[in-house]
Design a protein around this motif. Sequence first.
Motif, PDB file in Angstrom:
ATOM      1  N   PRO A 137       0.836  -1.209   0.000  1.00 34.43           N
ATOM      2  CA  PRO A 137       0.000   0.000   0.000  1.00 34.43           C
ATOM      3  C   PRO A 137       0.867   1.254   0.000  1.00 34.43           C
ATOM      4  CG  PRO A 137      -0.817  -1.589   1.591  1.00 34.43           C
ATOM      5  CD  PRO A 137       0.503  -2.108   1.116  1.00 34.43           C
ATOM      6  N   ARG A 138       0.370   2.278  -0.652  1.00 39.86           N
ATOM      7  CA  ARG A 138       1.122   3.531  -0.736  1.00 39.86           C
ATOM      8  C   ARG A 138       1.406   4.101   0.649  1.00 39.86           C
ATOM      9  NH1 ARG A 138       1.713   6.850  -5.114  1.00 39.86           N
ATOM     10  NH2 ARG A 138       0.166   5.610  -6.250  1.00 39.86           N
ATOM     11  N   ASP A 139       0.508   3.857   1.615  1.00 42.31           N
ATOM     12  CA  ASP A 139       0.703   4.385   2.962  1.00 42.31           C
ATOM     13  C   ASP A 139       1.839   3.704   3.701  1.00 42.31           C
ATOM     14  OD1 ASP A 139      -1.368   6.143   2.599  1.00 42.31           O
ATOM     15  OD2 ASP A 139      -2.887   4.832   3.477  1.00 42.31           O
ATOM     16  N   ALA A 140       2.354   2.598   3.181  1.00 45.29           N
ATOM     17  CA  ALA A 140       3.466   1.921   3.847  1.00 45.29           C
ATOM     18  C   ALA A 140       4.794   2.625   3.611  1.00 45.29           C
ATOM     19  CB  ALA A 140       3.557   0.470   3.367  1.00 45.29           C
ATOM     20  N   LEU A 141       4.880   3.499   2.647  1.00 47.56           N
ATOM     21  CA  LEU A 141       6.129   4.187   2.326  1.00 47.56           C
ATOM     22  C   LEU A 141       6.408   5.280   3.342  1.00 47.56           C
ATOM     23  CD1 LEU A 141       5.744   4.528  -1.548  1.00 47.56           C
ATOM     24  CD2 LEU A 141       6.810   2.682  -0.253  1.00 47.56           C
ATOM     25  N   VAL A 142       7.628   5.285   3.869  1.00 46.98           N
ATOM     26  CA  VAL A 142       8.087   6.332   4.790  1.00 46.98           C
ATOM     27  C   VAL A 142       9.188   7.097   4.068  1.00 46.98           C
ATOM     28  CG1 VAL A 142       9.100   6.853   7.037  1.00 46.98           C
ATOM     29  CG2 VAL A 142       7.515   4.921   6.788  1.00 46.98           C
TER      30      VAL A 142
ATOM     31  N   THR B 150      10.977   2.471  -5.248  1.00 47.41           N
ATOM     32  CA  THR B 150       9.607   2.384  -5.747  1.00 47.41           C
ATOM     33  C   THR B 150       9.603   2.248  -7.268  1.00 47.41           C
ATOM     34  OG1 THR B 150       9.434   4.790  -5.862  1.00 47.41           O
ATOM     35  CG2 THR B 150       8.715   3.723  -3.826  1.00 47.41           C
ATOM     36  N   GLY B 151       8.538   1.606  -7.755  1.00 48.12           N
ATOM     37  CA  GLY B 151       8.388   1.424  -9.191  1.00 48.12           C
ATOM     38  C   GLY B 151       7.011   1.845  -9.658  1.00 48.12           C
ATOM     39  N   ALA B 152       6.358   0.979 -10.421  1.00 48.28           N
ATOM     40  CA  ALA B 152       5.038   1.294 -10.955  1.00 48.28           C
ATOM     41  C   ALA B 152       4.036   1.440  -9.824  1.00 48.28           C
ATOM     42  CB  ALA B 152       4.591   0.203 -11.927  1.00 48.28           C
ATOM     43  N   ALA B 153       2.973   2.174 -10.093  1.00 46.85           N
ATOM     44  CA  ALA B 153       1.912   2.405  -9.110  1.00 46.85           C
ATOM     45  C   ALA B 153       0.566   2.269  -9.794  1.00 46.85           C
ATOM     46  CB  ALA B 153       2.047   3.774  -8.472  1.00 46.85           C
ATOM     47  N   THR B 154      -0.364   1.635  -9.082  1.00 48.01           N
ATOM     48  CA  THR B 154      -1.740   1.521  -9.550  1.00 48.01           C
ATOM     49  C   THR B 154      -2.653   1.800  -8.388  1.00 48.01           C
ATOM     50  OG1 THR B 154      -1.130  -0.146 -11.186  1.00 48.01           O
ATOM     51  CG2 THR B 154      -3.454   0.029 -10.612  1.00 48.01           C
ATOM     52  N   GLY B 155      -3.346   2.937  -8.466  1.00 51.23           N
ATOM     53  CA  GLY B 155      -4.251   3.303  -7.383  1.00 51.23           C
ATOM     54  C   GLY B 155      -3.519   3.464  -6.074  1.00 51.23           C
ATOM     55  N   GLY B 156      -3.904   2.686  -5.056  1.00 54.48           N
ATOM     56  CA  GLY B 156      -3.307   2.822  -3.735  1.00 54.48           C
ATOM     57  C   GLY B 156      -2.122   1.916  -3.493  1.00 54.48           C
ATOM     58  N   ARG B 157      -1.636   1.172  -4.500  1.00 52.16           N
ATOM     59  CA  ARG B 157      -0.518   0.260  -4.309  1.00 52.16           C
ATOM     60  C   ARG B 157       0.664   0.662  -5.183  1.00 52.16           C
ATOM     61  NH1 ARG B 157      -1.981  -3.906  -1.139  1.00 52.16           N
ATOM     62  NH2 ARG B 157      -0.020  -4.996  -1.564  1.00 52.16           N
ATOM     63  N   VAL B 158       1.874   0.377  -4.652  1.00 53.55           N
ATOM     64  CA  VAL B 158       3.110   0.771  -5.321  1.00 53.55           C
ATOM     65  C   VAL B 158       4.038  -0.423  -5.372  1.00 53.55           C
ATOM     66  CG1 VAL B 158       5.075   2.357  -5.283  1.00 53.55           C
ATOM     67  CG2 VAL B 158       2.854   3.125  -4.452  1.00 53.55           C
TER      68      VAL B 158
ATOM     69  N   GLY C 260       3.690 -11.594   0.968  1.00 54.89           N
ATOM     70  CA  GLY C 260       3.259 -12.165   2.229  1.00 54.89           C
ATOM     71  C   GLY C 260       3.843 -11.485   3.448  1.00 54.89           C
ATOM     72  N   ASP C 261       4.869 -10.650   3.291  1.00 52.28           N
ATOM     73  CA  ASP C 261       5.435  -9.931   4.434  1.00 52.28           C
ATOM     74  C   ASP C 261       4.429  -8.948   4.992  1.00 52.28           C
ATOM     75  OD1 ASP C 261       7.747 -11.293   4.251  1.00 52.28           O
ATOM     76  OD2 ASP C 261       8.912  -9.695   3.293  1.00 52.28           O
ATOM     77  N   ARG C 262       4.459  -8.782   6.308  1.00 53.80           N
ATOM     78  CA  ARG C 262       3.606  -7.794   6.961  1.00 53.80           C
ATOM     79  C   ARG C 262       4.345  -6.465   7.023  1.00 53.80           C
ATOM     80  NH1 ARG C 262       1.939 -10.113  12.612  1.00 53.80           N
ATOM     81  NH2 ARG C 262       4.212 -10.372  12.709  1.00 53.80           N
ATOM     82  N   VAL C 263       3.702  -5.407   6.541  1.00 51.43           N
ATOM     83  CA  VAL C 263       4.316  -4.082   6.528  1.00 51.43           C
ATOM     84  C   VAL C 263       3.407  -3.105   7.272  1.00 51.43           C
ATOM     85  CG1 VAL C 263       5.572  -4.471   4.382  1.00 51.43           C
ATOM     86  CG2 VAL C 263       3.269  -3.535   4.297  1.00 51.43           C
ATOM     87  N   VAL C 264       4.010  -2.097   7.864  1.00 52.21           N
ATOM     88  CA  VAL C 264       3.279  -1.106   8.641  1.00 52.21           C
ATOM     89  C   VAL C 264       2.697  -0.053   7.698  1.00 52.21           C
ATOM     90  CG1 VAL C 264       3.458   0.661  10.438  1.00 52.21           C
ATOM     91  CG2 VAL C 264       4.709  -1.494  10.666  1.00 52.21           C
ATOM     92  N   VAL C 265       1.396   0.198   7.807  1.00 53.31           N
ATOM     93  CA  VAL C 265       0.760   1.222   6.989  1.00 53.31           C
ATOM     94  C   VAL C 265       0.263   2.409   7.819  1.00 53.31           C
ATOM     95  CG1 VAL C 265       0.076  -0.380   5.175  1.00 53.31           C
ATOM     96  CG2 VAL C 265      -1.446  -0.004   7.112  1.00 53.31           C
ATOM     97  N   ARG C 266       0.160   2.258   9.128  1.00 52.62           N
ATOM     98  CA  ARG C 266      -0.210   3.356  10.026  1.00 52.62           C
ATOM     99  C   ARG C 266       0.658   3.265  11.264  1.00 52.62           C
ATOM    100  NH1 ARG C 266      -2.677   4.503   6.182  1.00 52.62           N
ATOM    101  NH2 ARG C 266      -4.855   5.217   5.936  1.00 52.62           N
ATOM    102  N   GLY C 267       1.218   4.420  11.637  1.00 51.41           N
ATOM    103  CA  GLY C 267       2.038   4.467  12.839  1.00 51.41           C
ATOM    104  C   GLY C 267       3.513   4.301  12.598  1.00 51.41           C
ATOM    105  N   GLY C 268       3.952   4.285  11.366  1.00 53.32           N
ATOM    106  CA  GLY C 268       5.365   4.099  11.071  1.00 53.32           C
ATOM    107  C   GLY C 268       6.192   5.369  11.094  1.00 53.32           C
ATOM    108  N   GLU C 269       5.548   6.536  11.247  1.00 55.12           N
ATOM    109  CA  GLU C 269       6.285   7.789  11.180  1.00 55.12           C
ATOM    110  C   GLU C 269       7.295   7.919  12.330  1.00 55.12           C
ATOM    111  OE1 GLU C 269       3.068   7.483  11.147  1.00 55.12           O
ATOM    112  OE2 GLU C 269       2.488   7.990   9.074  1.00 55.12           O
ATOM    113  N   ARG C 270       6.915   7.472  13.529  1.00 55.79           N
ATOM    114  CA  ARG C 270       7.791   7.593  14.695  1.00 55.79           C
ATOM    115  C   ARG C 270       8.356   6.252  15.133  1.00 55.79           C
ATOM    116  NH1 ARG C 270       4.410  11.886  18.534  1.00 55.79           N
ATOM    117  NH2 ARG C 270       4.266  13.560  16.970  1.00 55.79           N
ATOM    118  N   LEU C 271       8.184   5.242  14.334  1.00 52.14           N
ATOM    119  CA  LEU C 271       8.660   3.908  14.677  1.00 52.14           C
ATOM    120  C   LEU C 271      10.178   3.840  14.503  1.00 52.14           C
ATOM    121  CD1 LEU C 271       7.370   1.215  15.537  1.00 52.14           C
ATOM    122  CD2 LEU C 271       7.333   0.565  13.124  1.00 52.14           C
ATOM    123  N   ARG C 272      10.826   3.111  15.425  1.00 54.22           N
ATOM    124  CA  ARG C 272      12.273   2.942  15.368  1.00 54.22           C
ATOM    125  C   ARG C 272      12.599   1.494  15.044  1.00 54.22           C
ATOM    126  NH1 ARG C 272      14.583   6.377  20.601  1.00 54.22           N
ATOM    127  NH2 ARG C 272      13.700   8.407  19.981  1.00 54.22           N
ATOM    128  N   PRO C 273      13.733   1.261  14.367  1.00 53.74           N
ATOM    129  CA  PRO C 273      14.120  -0.124  14.060  1.00 53.74           C
ATOM    130  C   PRO C 273      14.278  -0.944  15.336  1.00 53.74           C
ATOM    131  CG  PRO C 273      15.412   1.429  12.775  1.00 53.74           C
ATOM    132  CD  PRO C 273      14.658   2.238  13.764  1.00 53.74           C
TER     133      PRO C 273
END
Length: 366
Positions: free
Chosen positions: A290-295, A319-327, A336-349
Motif C-alpha cells: 500500500p502507498r501508505d506503507a512508504l516512509v 519504488t516502481g510502478a503504481a496503480t491506485g493505492g498500491r506501489v 506475504g510480508d507484513r508491513v506497517v501502513v499506520r504508525g510508522g512515522e515515529r517507529l524505530r528499528p
Amino acid sequence: MSDKGLRPRGLVKSALVGLALGVGVMPAQAQQQEQPPALVEIAEANAEMMAPQAYMPGTVISRNDSRISAEIAGRVVWVAPEGTFLKEGEVVAEIDDRNPRLALARSKSQIKRLEARISYLRSDLQRVRELAANNNVPPSRLEEAESTLLMTEEELSQARVAAEQAEVDLDRTKVRAPFPGRVVERLAQAGEYSSPGRQIARLVDTEHLEVSAQAPVTLSRMLADGQSVVLKRDTEVIDTNIRAIVPVGDALSRTMEIRVTVPSGGHYVVGGAVQIGVPASAPKQVVSVPRDALVLRNDGTYVFRVKEDNTAERMLVTTGAATGGRVAIVGGIESGDRVVVRGGERLRPGQAVQLRDGETQTASSR
C-alpha cells in the motif's frame, strides 16, 4: 595525614564515577526494550501484475456544456444571473411575447369564424341536396355548395395550423434549460434584440464531469474503453477508468484524446487540472505494498516490516510502478510480508509493535 586516611575516600569517589559511566553507556538495545510497544496498522505485501505508469496532464470538463440560443426574434426581457442553478426545463431567459400572443389570438378568432361559416355551409348543402333531388336547382348549384364547404374546411385546417405555430412561438419566448446546470455566463442582456440563433447564456452541467487528456498515439495498443487508470490530484490518487477513446490522432502533436470518468463526490471543478496515469508498457510481475506503507526520508524511502517476534525492521526500498493505492517496490520485501501502513512515522528499528485490532505479540510475551 597518612595514606590510610585518604584511601577509603578515593575508593568511594572512583566507585561513583564508574557507576555514572555505566549508566551512560547502557546499550541501545536495552533502551529500546524499555520503550512501550508502538500501536500500528499492518497490511500484506502482494505479488501482482503491474505496469509502469505514464502520467499526462488532464482537464476536468463537463459532459454537458452549451451556449443556449434563442429560437425566436424579439426583445430580451430577462436572463438568469450567473451562478443560478437550473433544473431541466426551467427558464434561462425570457423574450418579449406580445407578438406571438397576438398571432395566437388572431388564429383562434379565425378558427371560430370558419367553424361558424362551415356550420352554415353544411346546412345550406343539405337544403341544396333536397332541392336537387326534386330537380328544383341545377346540378351546378349542388357542386358549388359542396366545393365551397370543402374550401372552407381547408381554410379551417390552415387556421388551426397557424394557431399551433403561434403556440410554439409563444413557448419559445421562454428559453429553457435542456439539462440541469448552472449559468456561468450571460451572453445577452435585458433590452437587447435577439434573433433566431443568437446565443443568450452559457449553461454548464457541474454534476456530470469527466477528464479530457491527450495521450501519445504510441500508447494506443495499451489503452481501451473501460480500462482502469489512475486519477491524480495533488497528493490524492484515485482509481478510475477510461470512458471513451477518440481514436483519431493529431498530425502535429501525435496525440489522441481520451475521456476519463470522474469519481462522484470528489468536489471537482470544471477547468481544474489533474493528471492521468495510464500503462506505459505491458504489465510485469512485481511485489507491491500500500502507498501508505512508504516512509519518505531525506536519505531514501523506507518500509517497516513486522518480523515474527512483532518487532519492526526498517527496509530501504526503491519504488516502481503504481496503480491506485498500491506501489511496486524493490528492496528485500517479499510477497506475504507484513508491513506497517499506520504508525510508522515515529517507529524505530527493532521497536516492538502492537496491532490496532487488539492482537498483541511482542518479543517479551513470546
